[in-house]
Design a protein around this motif. Structure first.
Motif, short mmCIF file in Angstrom:
data_model
loop_
_atom_site.label_atom_id
_atom_site.label_comp_id
_atom_site.label_asym_id
_atom_site.label_seq_id
_atom_site.Cartn_x
_atom_site.Cartn_y
_atom_site.Cartn_z
N PHE A 1 -21.59 -2.95 35.05
CA PHE A 1 -20.88 -3.48 36.08
C PHE A 1 -19.10 -3.64 35.49
O PHE A 1 -18.75 -3.47 33.97
N SER A 2 -18.33 -3.41 35.97
CA SER A 2 -17.01 -4.02 35.87
C SER A 2 -16.77 -5.10 34.46
O SER A 2 -17.64 -5.80 34.39
N PRO A 3 -15.38 -5.07 33.79
CA PRO A 3 -15.34 -5.82 33.22
C PRO A 3 -15.33 -7.48 34.13
O PRO A 3 -15.89 -8.72 32.93
N ASP A 4 -15.66 -7.48 34.85
CA ASP A 4 -15.22 -9.43 35.97
C ASP A 4 -16.88 -8.74 35.72
O ASP A 4 -17.18 -9.93 36.55
N GLY A 5 -16.95 -8.63 36.42
CA GLY A 5 -18.47 -8.66 36.43
C GLY A 5 -18.80 -8.23 38.62
O GLY A 5 -19.89 -8.13 38.42
N SER A 6 -17.39 -7.97 38.68
CA SER A 6 -17.87 -8.66 40.63
C SER A 6 -18.04 -6.95 41.30
O SER A 6 -18.23 -6.85 42.39
N THR A 7 -18.27 -5.46 40.30
CA THR A 7 -17.96 -4.41 41.16
C THR A 7 -19.93 -3.98 39.87
O THR A 7 -19.86 -4.71 38.65
N LEU A 8 -20.91 -4.20 40.74
CA LEU A 8 -22.16 -2.48 39.86
C LEU A 8 -22.20 -1.48 41.01
O LEU A 8 -21.80 -1.55 41.87
N TYR A 9 -21.59 -0.59 39.63
CA TYR A 9 -21.97 1.04 39.41
C TYR A 9 -23.58 1.27 39.34
O TYR A 9 -24.30 0.85 38.65
N PHE A 10 -24.08 2.13 40.03
CA PHE A 10 -25.45 2.45 39.83
C PHE A 10 -25.80 4.08 40.69
O PHE A 10 -24.40 4.51 41.39
N SER A 11 -26.53 4.82 40.39
CA SER A 11 -26.38 6.44 40.70
C SER A 11 -28.08 6.26 40.91
O SER A 11 -29.09 5.60 40.08
N ASP A 12 -28.56 7.19 42.28
CA ASP A 12 -29.53 7.74 42.02
C ASP A 12 -29.39 9.51 41.62
O ASP A 12 -28.79 9.83 41.89
N THR A 13 -29.94 8.84 40.91
CA THR A 13 -29.67 10.78 39.92
C THR A 13 -29.24 11.70 40.99
O THR A 13 -28.27 12.59 40.85
N TRP A 14 -30.64 12.05 41.74
CA TRP A 14 -30.41 13.57 42.32
C TRP A 14 -29.32 13.61 43.73
O TRP A 14 -29.71 14.07 44.58
N THR A 15 -28.66 12.01 44.02
CA THR A 15 -27.95 12.36 45.08
C THR A 15 -26.11 12.75 44.42
O THR A 15 -25.99 13.73 45.95
N GLU B 1 -22.72 -15.17 41.16
CA GLU B 1 -22.81 -16.57 41.58
C GLU B 1 -24.38 -15.95 42.06
O GLU B 1 -24.97 -17.33 41.52
N CYS B 2 -24.66 -15.86 43.03
CA CYS B 2 -26.21 -15.16 43.11
C CYS B 2 -26.95 -14.08 42.87
O CYS B 2 -28.30 -13.47 42.55
N GLY B 3 -26.06 -12.94 42.27
CA GLY B 3 -26.70 -11.66 41.92
C GLY B 3 -26.81 -10.99 42.94
O GLY B 3 -27.64 -9.72 43.50
N GLU B 4 -26.27 -11.02 44.66
CA GLU B 4 -27.25 -10.30 45.23
C GLU B 4 -25.36 -8.92 45.45
O GLU B 4 -24.31 -9.00 44.86
N VAL B 5 -25.96 -7.87 45.99
CA VAL B 5 -25.75 -7.02 46.37
C VAL B 5 -24.44 -6.71 48.11
O VAL B 5 -25.67 -7.11 48.71
N SER B 6 -23.38 -6.42 48.51
CA SER B 6 -22.75 -5.34 49.45
C SER B 6 -21.92 -4.50 49.11
O SER B 6 -21.77 -4.40 48.34
N SER B 7 -21.46 -4.45 50.60
CA SER B 7 -20.17 -2.91 51.13
C SER B 7 -20.81 -1.86 49.86
O SER B 7 -19.87 -1.20 49.26
N ARG B 8 -21.49 -1.47 49.66
CA ARG B 8 -22.12 -0.65 49.11
C ARG B 8 -21.15 0.98 49.89
O ARG B 8 -21.25 1.38 50.94
N ARG B 9 -20.71 1.83 48.82
CA ARG B 9 -19.73 2.68 48.93
C ARG B 9 -19.79 3.64 47.52
O ARG B 9 -20.27 3.93 46.58
#
Length: 294
Positions: free
Chosen positions: A153-167, A178-186
């Motif tokens: 997570f970014s320092p303020d927690g508002s961005t989640l980084y994640f990898s699918d290794t083989w992509t 607030e709720c732990g939901e994600v959106s706007s994958r890029r």
């Protein structure tokens, strides 16, 4: 700064993974995914302790009162008592996916455990990314994953980084704290796989830069917040798996590695394979990781 790489502990973990520095107790934790063990030591590698969990383990988080771990095991998410070693099943998120196991995980800034699953043969997109909170709520954040890795997570927690290794990509999501939901994958960045490496464990430093271990190429890469390569640290083994900042001043980068590749198609390594390394002199500090359910 290139950094100074030293061996913290040469313990030959078959598949060392998931280092977590707990700032309150001043202890480093990590796992041997293949052998089913949790380890803990001081920042100097002393006072080593191990817990046997009896099955493959992907990642852990330290519980809010430092008496238990949350552990992503092959058969589900467990609570493991630090004193007795007893384990209690919290949830099995994939009872219909026997070829899968749970893998990398990280606690968000609000105390939820975000963890993924993977196909053990690393071929089928049968994995998912999950979130689990102290109330017992399990949510699915992403689907169609072959090998979940590097949630952080970014320092303020508002961005989640994640990898699918083989992509060959690291993704960024808007993360609702607030709720732990994600959106706007890029796409955050395209991983340079020309040296045979693949995206593995990751962390974020206090400046908001993403650090990632490229397994099979023996390199650690620091990416700027816009996804550009900022720095590359060469490691003495090829199979570097994950990393975390720790130590009293949060300025030591602890790096895990594997002694034996999980599948025959992956490369062998040198004598230091399976060690835990300490990289100093980077001129960068990390962020204290929250405990689960803090």
């Amino acid at each position: 700064m290139a950094g100074n790489v030293e061996v913290l502990l040469d313990i030959k973990t078959t598949l060392g993974e998931g280092p977590v520095w707990d700032a309150e107790s001043q202890r480093l934790h990590w796992v041997d995914s293949a052998d089913g063990r949790i380890f803990r030591s001081t920042h100097m590698g002393t006072e080593l302790r191990a817990w046997e969990v009896g099955e493959p383990i992907g990642s852990i988080a330290v519980g809010s009162d430092n008496t238990y771990f949350i552990a992503a095991l092959q058969s589900g998410l467990y609570r493991i008592d630090m004193e007795s070693g007893n384990k209690e099943l919290l949830v099995d998120p994939e009872p219909d996916e026997p070829q899968n196991r749970l893998n990398d995980g990280k606690v968000d800034r609000q105390g939820r455990f975000v963890f993924g699953s993977m196909d053990t043969l690393e071929e089928e997109p049968s994995g998912k990314l999950y979130s689990y909170d102290v109330s017992g709520r399990l949510a699915v954040l992403e689907t169609g994953v072959i090998c979940s890795n590097g949630p952080c997570f970014s320092p303020d927690g508002s961005t989640l980084y994640f990898s699918d290794t083989w992509t060959g990509e690291i993704w960024a999501y808007d993360y609702n704290t607030e709720c732990g939901e994600v959106s706007s994958r890029r796409r955050f960045t395209k991983v340079d796989t020309s040296g045979g490496g693949a995206a593995d464990g990751a962390t974020v430093d206090s400046e908001g830069y993403v650090w990632q271990a490229l397994v099979y190429s023996g390199t650690i890469v620091r990416y700027s917040p816009d996804g550009a390569v900022d720095r590359v640290v060469e490691m003495p083994v090829l199979k570097t798996t994950s990393l975390a900042f720790g130590g009293p001043d949060l300025d030591v980068l602890y790096v895990t590695s594997m002694a034996k590749p999980p599948l025959p198609r992956f490369p062998e390594d040198g004598q230091l394979r399976g060690s835990v390394f300490a990289v100093t002199g980077l001129g960068v500090t990390g962020i204290a990781e929250p405990r689960f359910g803090m």
